[in-house]
Design an enzyme around this catalytic site. Structure first.
Site, PDB file in Angstrom:
ATOM      1  N   PHE A  51       0.836  -1.195   0.000  1.00 33.79           N
ATOM      2  CA  PHE A  51       0.000   0.000   0.000  1.00 33.79           C
ATOM      3  C   PHE A  51       0.874   1.250   0.000  1.00 33.79           C
ATOM      4  CE2 PHE A  51      -3.239  -2.891   0.741  1.00 33.79           C
ATOM      5  CZ  PHE A  51      -4.468  -2.289   0.937  1.00 33.79           C
ATOM      6  N   ASP A  52       0.376   2.318  -0.636  1.00 26.82           N
ATOM      7  CA  ASP A  52       1.010   3.626  -0.500  1.00 26.82           C
ATOM      8  C   ASP A  52       0.057   4.508   0.309  1.00 26.82           C
ATOM      9  OD1 ASP A  52      -0.989   4.611  -2.241  1.00 26.82           O
ATOM     10  OD2 ASP A  52       0.335   4.576  -3.980  1.00 26.82           O
ATOM     11  N   SER A  53       0.427   5.753   0.524  1.00 23.80           N
ATOM     12  CA  SER A  53      -0.375   6.618   1.397  1.00 23.80           C
ATOM     13  C   SER A  53      -1.782   6.848   0.850  1.00 23.80           C
ATOM     14  CB  SER A  53       0.335   7.949   1.639  1.00 23.80           C
ATOM     15  OG  SER A  53       0.578   8.609   0.414  1.00 23.80           O
ATOM     16  N   ASP A  63      -3.502   4.719  -1.018  1.00 24.77           N
ATOM     17  CA  ASP A  63      -4.227   3.467  -0.783  1.00 24.77           C
ATOM     18  C   ASP A  63      -4.729   3.405   0.657  1.00 24.77           C
ATOM     19  OD1 ASP A  63      -3.761   2.468  -3.382  1.00 24.77           O
ATOM     20  OD2 ASP A  63      -1.892   1.492  -2.761  1.00 24.77           O
TER      21      ASP A  63
END
Length: 77
Positions: A31-33, A35
């Site tokens: 995940f990224d921020s 997401d």
């Protein structure tokens, strides 16, 4: 509860086999921020709760998410 979480994570392309209690959203699930913010919004809808932005830092893994949701449900009840 866990099945509902798995369903949300599947929406992000996360395989069910990758979802373990210790799985970290960023390190293990990719995940990224953005997401994470999207996931939090989906969790709010699914569980009919509000997750304040400052609580995002507490929710880093599946286990911490389940603990957080259990805390929130006990507050509501």
């Amino acid at each position: 509860m866990k099945q509902r979480i798995i369903s949300i994570l599947n929406n992000f392309g996360v395989e069910s086999t990758a979802i373990t209690d210790d799985a970290h959203f960023i390190k293990d699930l990719g995940f990224d921020s953005l997401d994470l913010v999207d996931m939090m919004m989906q969790l709010e809808q699914e569980f009919s709760i509000a997750i304040p932005d400052e609580d995002y830092t507490r929710i880093t893994s599946i286990n911490s998410l389940m603990n957080y949701l259990q805390e929130q449900q006990s507050v509501v009840v």
